[in-house]
Design an enzyme around this catalytic site. Structure first.
Site, short mmCIF file in Angstrom:
data_model
loop_
_atom_site.label_atom_id
_atom_site.label_comp_id
_atom_site.label_asym_id
_atom_site.label_seq_id
_atom_site.Cartn_x
_atom_site.Cartn_y
_atom_site.Cartn_z
N CYS A 30 4.67 4.74 20.44
CA CYS A 30 5.91 4.32 21.10
C CYS A 30 6.78 3.45 20.23
CB CYS A 30 5.58 3.52 22.35
SG CYS A 30 5.10 4.56 23.70
N GLY A 40 0.82 -1.21 0.00
CA GLY A 40 0.00 0.00 0.00
C GLY A 40 0.85 1.26 0.00
C1 LIG Z 1 -4.57 3.67 5.48
C2 LIG Z 1 -3.30 2.93 5.18
N1 LIG Z 1 -2.54 3.31 4.13
C3 LIG Z 1 -1.42 2.69 3.81
C4 LIG Z 1 -0.96 1.62 4.54
C5 LIG Z 1 0.31 0.97 4.13
O1 LIG Z 1 0.13 -0.31 3.62
P1 LIG Z 1 1.36 -1.30 3.52
O2 LIG Z 1 1.73 -1.73 4.88
O3 LIG Z 1 0.91 -2.41 2.65
O4 LIG Z 1 2.48 -0.51 2.87
C6 LIG Z 1 -1.71 1.20 5.66
C7 LIG Z 1 -1.30 0.07 6.54
O5 LIG Z 1 -0.21 -0.12 6.95
C8 LIG Z 1 -2.90 1.86 5.98
O6 LIG Z 1 -3.65 1.48 7.03
#
Ligand SMILES: Cc1ncc(COP(=O)(O)O)c(C=O)c1O
Ligand SMILES: Cc1ncc(COP(=O)(O)O)c(C=O)c1O
Lengths: 140, 396, 396, 140
Positions: free
Chosen positions: B327, B73
């Site tokens: 933290c 993501g």
């Molecule tokens: C809203 C949101 N955006 C982006 C990410 C990033 O995703 P990833 O861990 O697959 O890079 C996350 C979770 O970690 C998320 O909750």
């Protein structure tokens, strides 16, 4: 960030939690905004710290360093207690993650603050003995 | 009460489901070919990828040709922002609109863009955890390259007015990106109806593997590469395709989106029991709107308690949860999301996020509601602040 | 002769080994925690990552703190080049030295840098497939930001004079990066002794999963992020850590580097039989030096035959192989590597790369040596060029 | 890039491979540099293509389109053969990957080149009948 087994043990079963009624000295350091407050209560008999208790609001390391610090000074002379460094607390806990080192500083300061209060109550100026306690540089 | 193990941190990551693992398995050990290879072993891998692309597309109302697989993501988020800015740089578009409570993958990318001379408007959120479409509208300028507003927040779970924002962006002719990492599988998404131009998603929030993500890019938008190399993903994202993870993502998203409404109803009932149960403790507050939130999300501030020690204590009791306290990330500041909501630092430090999933049972909720009050009591008893809080003293 | 299945394209990708899969397995379904989480499930994941980091470091003579996990070799390559350029931009360093036969992850990144105003010197290779350290030395200028020369070539397998180039770069004070994606596990690497500043590697070439890579960055060099977001990988590479793939990479690299010399000897014997066997066909030539090449690599040009149909015909006979023909990548040009070697287009089109691994048996080699001549004969019989080639006519 | 089953079938078992001795027309198109050469041999009886063979150097699609193209014109009249478009070859093969479409163009051109040769041998100017054959735009 990984805590040692010792840290996790002192967090799960903290030693000397609580308050001492009619304590000879009480010190409180840290602040809620930065997420850690330690309050230390001591009882002094003939220059010996005969009892010590703490209350802590804070992370796992804050609780564990409080617990370890009280263990390390309980039954010791004031002189020995004043010599306790944050480093000694960290070592006794088999280390702390870098971002958590400030908790050990807080523990050292809490003891000093309690002893400072003790001297003040005895009518002795603590400053020449204990020096400035300062504030945790992480929080300000 | 017997100790149980309850994973209530599905917003952080999820277990790979058995269906997904079974789907992935052959691509590790038998169908392990490079999808760019011409022989059958490679062609099978390629077919599996394209089937997965169809599933991802279908889940959000897109065309398969609008889907590119990424490594996570975060990469999708980076690519959306940086790619769009680069694409529009020659047109003098040097402004970004986003919100104060985005994930760091967006916020830190925006900060990087600021260093490159971009201006960023961070629209605020209201006390219920919503961005206002009106604020977004007002923030858009002639030189705005992209609007990026998350679909649902990862900490407080609030679902944003995406369709409204999409409409505004379309009217103004501005590219609209949404980070839907938390929303996919929980909310019905239709990129066409909602006027979404670019969308990020990630596998590990919906029971696929970590390290696989995707991006939807509307036909007609040619996003410059974030990473350069081979011809994979139609020249847009190089690297030998992660076939098992891609197959897993396709399987996971198909399952996650196949019965959203039924799942939502079931999970919401449990989630509401959690919220109501924990709110019975004194000096607690729910963070984020109660209704327009992700079905599995419960985020409550518990005064007089520090987040990390709360989590450790829950862990000792077999409960995996998360907190607004940052933290673990090496920073001492509490979550920017909770602060944006208007919480004081000391309250933000004491927040508990429980995020349940379709796997969570009613007995799990019973157990959590038995453990949390005990743990909170223990920590409050240990806290030098608690008596002062009860007396109403300021603890700043 | 019974039909067999023989995977002889290990330079393209490899099967995930059973050891690796077993090591990964728990991180999908039981130890699935987010490595940034504070509870035991997260801490276990974190520990597994750090153990894997130690293994990767050990395999190349680095410190664990010098290793960052990425999503693939291509990402590592991009990061090395773009990160170094960005880091040194303020010092006016706007020049890159690389070679003509790098992987596209390097070449296309360099081309992207050219668009940003960088100058790139592409040093040539000699007819045996080697970059000359002297050429690299002469190419370095006062404003050179980085020298990037691959450790071993992916098509012709030639192993480059890395130690010499490293020494030159160190003397000149220039950052030295090497793409060691093909070398790791086949060649002993010691980044300290060889003065390597940055090194890229990828899991799927050594029986780990696709979609996991790593980069070694020498202590003291602070590479600006390629991707921005969370605090993972010490703030350098965000995205929820791909724990199973990372664990698999650690396992794979430990196995791959544990008995390099023994494995090399065994594989080399088989590889030489392949080379000698295929070279018995008329109008064939070995591409790349015979000795200083990766143990498993056999790359031979077979005149009068086109690569793709050769591969399809081998596939029908159960053999997975690769070619210098870039048909599959959507381009009609033959491999830039073979052209750089001085081959004519029509010869380059008819190249066969067989890349064997430790799993390849002597019987596999027998089989390949039975099938290849038959297939070549069939295609040559079908080719309108073959008679002309035999007569020595020009076929340009 | 994926080949249809039909393409793979015509590649594995190409129809009409070979040469025709004393062919009535021979056409060769493409070049080795670009990786594809098709040579087509035809036999014409009473305006009917009574036999056709090919030799091809090239990729899977080149072989398959050659094979399919010969099948499509075998037994057909010259007029019908001239009407064969590359599109018809592609359709008969259940499609070709975009990057391989030029192979079907080559196949169409090979037939035209063979017929052109046939007319020339008959003393007829092929240009008004067949037109310019052109070169594959992918190769130049
Ligand atoms: C809203 C949101 N955006 C982006 C990410 C990033 O995703 P990833 O861990 O697959 O890079 C996350 C979770 O970690 C998320 O909750
Ligand atoms: C030399 C070389 N560099 C880089 C890469 C790219 O690695 P990945 O597929 O993991 O991105 C490869 C293989 O594909 C390679 O052989």
């Amino acid at each position: 960030m990984l805590y040692s087994e010792k840290v996790l043990d002192h967090f799960s079963n903290p030693r000397n939690v609580g308050e001492i009624e009619n304590a000879d000295g009480i010190g409180e350091v840290g602040n809620a905004k930065c997420g850690d407050i330690m309050k230390m209560y001591i009882k002094v008999d003939n220059g010996i710290i005969s009892d010590v208790k703490f209350k802590t609001f804070g992370c796992g390391a804050a609780v564990a360093t409080s617990s370890m610090a009280t263990e390390l000074i309980k039954g010791k002379s004031i002189d020995d207690a004043l010599k306790l460094t944050n480093k000694a607390v960290v070592e006794a806990l088999d280390g702390l993650p870098a971002v958590k080192l400030h908790c050990s500083v807080l523990a050292e300061q809490a003891i000093k603050a309690a002893l400072s209060d003790y001297y003040t109550k005895q009518g002795i100026d603590p400053l020449p003995i204990i020096g400035e306690i300062g504030e945790c540089e992480h929080c300000h | 009460m017997d100790k149980r193990f309850i994973y209530a941190d599905n917003a952080a990551t999820t277990r790979v489901s058995n269906e997904v693992l079974n789907a992935m398995y052959p691509y590790f050990v038998t169908e392990y070919g490079n999808a760019s290879s011409i022989y059958a072993l490679g062609r099978n891998a390629k077919k599996a990828i394209e089937l997965s692309r169809e599933k991802v597309a279908k889940a959000i109302g897109a065309e398969p040709s609008e889907i590119y697989f990424t490594s996570c993501g975060s990469e999708s988020d980076n690519w959306a922002i940086r790619g769009t800015c680069e694409r529009l740089a020659s047109k003098g578009k040097k402004h970004i609109v986003t919100s104060v409570f985005e994930h760091h993958a967006i916020l830190h990318t925006c900060q990087a863009m600021e260093k490159l001379g971009y201006e960023v408007t961070y629209v605020p959120i209201d006390k219920n955890g919503f961005v206002s479409a009106e604020d977004v509208k007002n923030a858009i300028r002639d030189d705005t390259a992209i609007v990026s507003i998350m679909y649902a927040n990862n900490e407080i779970g609030t679902i944003q007015p995406i369709e409204e924002i999409g409409k505004i962006c379309r009217e103004k002719g501005v590219v609209f990106h949404t980070d839907a990492v938390q929303a996919v599988g929980n909310v019905e998404i239709d990129v066409k109806a909602q006027n979404i131009d670019i969308l990020s998603l990630s596998g590990h929030k919906i029971h696929a593997q970590k390290g696989i993500g995707a991006i939807y890019v509307k036909k007609g938008i040619s996003l410059p590469n974030l990473i350069f190399g081979g011809a994979q993903e139609r020249n847009k994202r190089p690297g030998t395709e992660n076939v098992p993870a891609i197959v897993g993502l396709g399987t996971a998203i198909e399952i996650a989106t196949s019965n959203i409404s039924e799942k939502r109803d079931r999970v919401t009932v449990l989630r509401n029991r959690l919220i109501d149960g924990i709110l019975q403790l004194p000096k607690t507050r729910l963070n984020g709107d109660r209704d327009k939130r992700l079905p599995g999300n419960c985020n409550i501030s518990i005064e007089g308690v520090e987040g990390e020690s709360l989590l450790l204590m829950l862990d000792i009791n077999g409960i995996c949860a998360s907190s607004g306290s940052a933290c673990t990330s090496g920073s001492l500041d509490p979550s920017h999301v909770l602060l944006a909501l208007g919480l004081k630092h000391e309250v933000a430090h004491g927040s508990l996020r429980l995020s349940i999933s379709d796997d969570t049972t009613s007995e799990d909720v019973d157990y959590i509601l038995e453990v949390v009050p005990k743990v909170v009591k223990r920590l409050r008893d240990m806290s030098p602040l608690w008596e002062r809080i009860l007396k109403g003293e300021s603890i700043d």
